[in-house]
Design a protein around this motif. Structure first.
Motif, PDB file in Angstrom:
ATOM      1  N   LYS A  28     -10.689  -0.048 -14.639  1.00 38.08           N
ATOM      2  CA  LYS A  28      -9.618  -0.065 -13.633  1.00 38.08           C
ATOM      3  C   LYS A  28      -8.370   0.633 -14.170  1.00 38.08           C
ATOM      4  CE  LYS A  28      -6.965  -3.087 -10.596  1.00 38.08           C
ATOM      5  NZ  LYS A  28      -6.736  -4.457 -10.144  1.00 38.08           N
ATOM      6  N   GLY A  29      -8.043   0.402 -15.409  1.00 38.05           N
ATOM      7  CA  GLY A  29      -6.878   1.043 -16.016  1.00 38.05           C
ATOM      8  C   GLY A  29      -7.007   2.557 -16.040  1.00 38.05           C
ATOM      9  N   MET A  30      -8.230   3.034 -16.267  1.00 36.80           N
ATOM     10  CA  MET A  30      -8.465   4.476 -16.325  1.00 36.80           C
ATOM     11  C   MET A  30      -8.268   5.138 -14.963  1.00 36.80           C
ATOM     12  SD  MET A  30     -11.841   4.620 -18.847  1.00 36.80           S
ATOM     13  CE  MET A  30     -12.666   5.611 -17.658  1.00 36.80           C
ATOM     14  N   PHE A  31      -8.590   4.417 -13.878  1.00 33.51           N
ATOM     15  CA  PHE A  31      -8.575   5.038 -12.555  1.00 33.51           C
ATOM     16  C   PHE A  31      -7.485   4.499 -11.631  1.00 33.51           C
ATOM     17  CE2 PHE A  31     -12.906   6.043 -13.919  1.00 33.51           C
ATOM     18  CZ  PHE A  31     -12.909   7.403 -13.653  1.00 33.51           C
ATOM     19  N   TYR A  32      -6.653   3.570 -12.096  1.00 39.50           N
ATOM     20  CA  TYR A  32      -5.649   2.970 -11.217  1.00 39.50           C
ATOM     21  C   TYR A  32      -4.683   4.010 -10.646  1.00 39.50           C
ATOM     22  CZ  TYR A  32      -1.911   0.237  -9.284  1.00 39.50           C
ATOM     23  OH  TYR A  32      -0.988  -0.281  -8.409  1.00 39.50           O
ATOM     24  N   ASN A  33      -4.127   4.854 -11.492  1.00 43.94           N
ATOM     25  CA  ASN A  33      -3.166   5.858 -11.025  1.00 43.94           C
ATOM     26  C   ASN A  33      -3.828   6.815 -10.038  1.00 43.94           C
ATOM     27  OD1 ASN A  33      -0.526   6.998 -11.023  1.00 43.94           O
ATOM     28  ND2 ASN A  33      -1.292   8.655 -12.304  1.00 43.94           N
TER      29      ASN A  33
ATOM     30  N   ILE B 124       0.845  -1.200   0.000  1.00 50.92           N
ATOM     31  CA  ILE B 124       0.000   0.000   0.000  1.00 50.92           C
ATOM     32  C   ILE B 124       0.878   1.246   0.000  1.00 50.92           C
ATOM     33  CG2 ILE B 124      -1.661   1.344   1.334  1.00 50.92           C
ATOM     34  CD1 ILE B 124      -2.801  -1.414   2.297  1.00 50.92           C
ATOM     35  N   VAL B 125       1.906   1.259   0.846  1.00 52.42           N
ATOM     36  CA  VAL B 125       2.833   2.399   0.905  1.00 52.42           C
ATOM     37  C   VAL B 125       3.534   2.565  -0.435  1.00 52.42           C
ATOM     38  CG1 VAL B 125       4.980   3.235   1.957  1.00 52.42           C
ATOM     39  CG2 VAL B 125       3.144   2.296   3.409  1.00 52.42           C
ATOM     40  N   ARG B 126       3.938   1.465  -1.045  1.00 58.30           N
ATOM     41  CA  ARG B 126       4.596   1.538  -2.362  1.00 58.30           C
ATOM     42  C   ARG B 126       3.668   2.180  -3.383  1.00 58.30           C
ATOM     43  NH1 ARG B 126       4.598  -0.295  -7.161  1.00 58.30           N
ATOM     44  NH2 ARG B 126       2.894  -1.742  -6.823  1.00 58.30           N
ATOM     45  N   ARG B 127       2.419   1.737  -3.409  1.00 58.99           N
ATOM     46  CA  ARG B 127       1.459   2.285  -4.379  1.00 58.99           C
ATOM     47  C   ARG B 127       1.228   3.774  -4.149  1.00 58.99           C
ATOM     48  NH1 ARG B 127      -3.391  -2.167  -5.134  1.00 58.99           N
ATOM     49  NH2 ARG B 127      -2.050  -3.987  -5.444  1.00 58.99           N
ATOM     50  N   MET B 128       1.187   4.192  -2.893  1.00 55.74           N
ATOM     51  CA  MET B 128       0.955   5.605  -2.584  1.00 55.74           C
ATOM     52  C   MET B 128       2.190   6.465  -2.859  1.00 55.74           C
ATOM     53  SD  MET B 128      -1.278   5.319   0.933  1.00 55.74           S
ATOM     54  CE  MET B 128      -1.272   7.096   1.232  1.00 55.74           C
ATOM     55  N   SER B 129       3.358   5.843  -2.914  1.00 57.15           N
ATOM     56  CA  SER B 129       4.612   6.581  -3.042  1.00 57.15           C
ATOM     57  C   SER B 129       5.149   6.645  -4.466  1.00 57.15           C
ATOM     58  CB  SER B 129       5.687   5.940  -2.155  1.00 57.15           C
ATOM     59  OG  SER B 129       5.286   5.953  -0.811  1.00 57.15           O
ATOM     60  N   THR B 130       4.651   5.782  -5.322  1.00 48.85           N
ATOM     61  CA  THR B 130       5.153   5.746  -6.696  1.00 48.85           C
ATOM     62  C   THR B 130       4.023   6.108  -7.649  1.00 48.85           C
ATOM     63  OG1 THR B 130       4.630   3.407  -6.982  1.00 48.85           O
ATOM     64  CG2 THR B 130       6.819   3.920  -6.145  1.00 48.85           C
ATOM     65  N   PHE B 131       4.380   6.424  -8.831  1.00 49.56           N
ATOM     66  CA  PHE B 131       3.391   6.777  -9.833  1.00 49.56           C
ATOM     67  C   PHE B 131       3.431   5.787 -10.988  1.00 49.56           C
ATOM     68  CE2 PHE B 131       4.402  10.634  -7.529  1.00 49.56           C
ATOM     69  CZ  PHE B 131       3.133  11.033  -7.141  1.00 49.56           C
ATOM     70  N   GLU B 132       3.705   4.533 -10.648  1.00 51.95           N
ATOM     71  CA  GLU B 132       3.764   3.491 -11.661  1.00 51.95           C
ATOM     72  C   GLU B 132       2.357   3.182 -12.156  1.00 51.95           C
ATOM     73  OE1 GLU B 132       5.443   0.022  -9.924  1.00 51.95           O
ATOM     74  OE2 GLU B 132       7.294   1.018  -9.367  1.00 51.95           O
ATOM     75  N   ILE B 133       2.249   3.038 -13.441  1.00 58.48           N
ATOM     76  CA  ILE B 133       1.002   2.573 -14.030  1.00 58.48           C
ATOM     77  C   ILE B 133       1.307   1.170 -14.554  1.00 58.48           C
ATOM     78  CG2 ILE B 133      -0.708   2.957 -15.825  1.00 58.48           C
ATOM     79  CD1 ILE B 133       0.000   5.954 -15.646  1.00 58.48           C
ATOM     80  N   PRO B 134       0.632   0.145 -14.008  1.00 52.53           N
ATOM     81  CA  PRO B 134       0.967  -1.231 -14.386  1.00 52.53           C
ATOM     82  C   PRO B 134       0.919  -1.480 -15.894  1.00 52.53           C
ATOM     83  CG  PRO B 134      -0.661  -1.205 -12.627  1.00 52.53           C
ATOM     84  CD  PRO B 134      -0.458   0.213 -13.054  1.00 52.53           C
ATOM     85  N   ASP B 135      -0.080  -0.941 -16.573  1.00 49.65           N
ATOM     86  CA  ASP B 135      -0.193  -1.112 -18.016  1.00 49.65           C
ATOM     87  C   ASP B 135      -0.741   0.184 -18.607  1.00 49.65           C
ATOM     88  OD1 ASP B 135      -0.707  -1.738 -20.630  1.00 49.65           O
ATOM     89  OD2 ASP B 135      -2.013  -3.447 -20.211  1.00 49.65           O
ATOM     90  N   PRO B 136       0.145   1.032 -19.135  1.00 47.70           N
ATOM     91  CA  PRO B 136      -0.290   2.328 -19.655  1.00 47.70           C
ATOM     92  C   PRO B 136      -1.313   2.220 -20.790  1.00 47.70           C
ATOM     93  CG  PRO B 136       2.114   2.142 -19.711  1.00 47.70           C
ATOM     94  CD  PRO B 136       1.579   0.825 -19.249  1.00 47.70           C
ATOM     95  N   ASN B 137      -1.399   1.076 -21.435  1.00 49.91           N
ATOM     96  CA  ASN B 137      -2.335   0.880 -22.544  1.00 49.91           C
ATOM     97  C   ASN B 137      -3.661   0.276 -22.099  1.00 49.91           C
ATOM     98  OD1 ASN B 137      -0.443   1.849 -24.469  1.00 49.91           O
ATOM     99  ND2 ASN B 137       0.605  -0.120 -24.353  1.00 49.91           N
ATOM    100  N   ASP B 138      -3.811   0.026 -20.820  1.00 51.86           N
ATOM    101  CA  ASP B 138      -5.039  -0.574 -20.298  1.00 51.86           C
ATOM    102  C   ASP B 138      -6.170   0.452 -20.371  1.00 51.86           C
ATOM    103  OD1 ASP B 138      -7.075  -1.851 -18.935  1.00 51.86           O
ATOM    104  OD2 ASP B 138      -5.920  -2.196 -17.100  1.00 51.86           O
TER     105      ASP B 138
END
Length: 180
Positions: free
Chosen positions: A116-121, A98-112
Motif C-alpha cells: 500500500k505504501g508503494m502505491f498510495y501516492n 476523496i477530493v483532498r486525496r486527489m488534490s494533494t500529493f501527501e504521502i502518509p508515511d514516506p518510509n512505508d
C-alpha cells in the motif's frame, strides 16, 4: 480520514494478484522480444488469463506497450486493483476526503515500504481509481474540476478543494455559485 472499506481501494486483493499479473506481463514482453507476436496470439492468451484472474475487460489496458505508459508496475497494479463500486449514502465528508486525496500529493508515511505504501501516492494522483469512483457515484463529477482554467481576464486559476466538493455534491459546476 479513513474512508469506508467499500470506498477505499482494495489493496489487499491487489496485493494478492499483483505478483502474478506483473510476471505475466513481463513474460509476455520477453516472449515478444524473442519471437514476436505479429498475429497477437500470445497477446490474446495474456488478455484471457488476466481477465480470468480479475474479471476486468482487458481492452482498456495497453498490455503491448506498457513502457510508453507508467511502466509495468503501475499497469500491473491497475489490472490487479478491483474496480470501484457504486456506494450508497456517501457523505459530504467522504467526498471531501476523496477530493483532498486527489488534490494533494501527501504521502502518509514516506518510509512505508508495504505494498500500500508503494502505491498510495499513485492511487491518489496517477491511477483512475478515484476518478472512476466519482464518475459512477456522482453525476456532478467531471475531471475538468481538477484542472486549471482561464478566467475572462486571461488569468489561470484552479478550484479549491471546497469548490470541487460542492460542485460534485450539488450535481455539477454552477458558475453562479463558483465564481472566479
Amino acid at each position: 480520514m479513513k474512508l469506508r472499506d467499500e470506498i477505499e481501494p482494495d489493496f489487499e486483493t491487489a496485493e494478492k494478484r499483483y505478483p502474478e499479473v506483473l510476471k505475466l506481463i513481463l513474460d509476455y514482453t520477453d516472449w515478444c522480444d524473442e519471437h514476436g507476436d505479429e498475429e497477437s496470439v500470445e497477446y490474446k492468451k495474456l488478455e484471457d488469463k488476466l481477465h480470468t484472474m480479475t474479471g476486468k475487460e482487458m481492452s482498456r489496458f495497453n498490455l503491448w506497450e506498457w513502457w510508453e505508459g507508467n511502466g509495468a508496475e503501475h499497469l500491473s497494479f491497475d489490472i490487479s486493483l478491483p474496480d470501484p463500486q457504486i456506494v450508497e449514502d456517501i457523505t459530504m465528508d467522504e467526498l471531501a476526503e476523496i477530493v483532498r486525496r486527489m488534490s494533494t500529493f501527501e504521502i502518509p508515511d514516506p518510509n512505508d515500504q508495504s505494498f500500500k505504501g508503494m502505491f498510495y501516492n499513485y492511487i491518489c494522483s496517477g491511477s483512475d481509481y478515484f476518478p472512476d469512483f466519482l464518475k459512477i457515484n456522482f453525476k456532478g463529477y467531471h475531471i475538468k474540476l481538477f484542472q486549471s482554467h482561464k478566467d475572462k481576464n486571461g488569468n489561470y486559476f484552479e478550484y479549491s478543494q471546497e469548490e470541487i466538493t460542492d460542485a460534485i455534491w450539488n450535481g455539477g459546476l454552477n458558475h453562479h455559485t463558483v465564481k472566479k
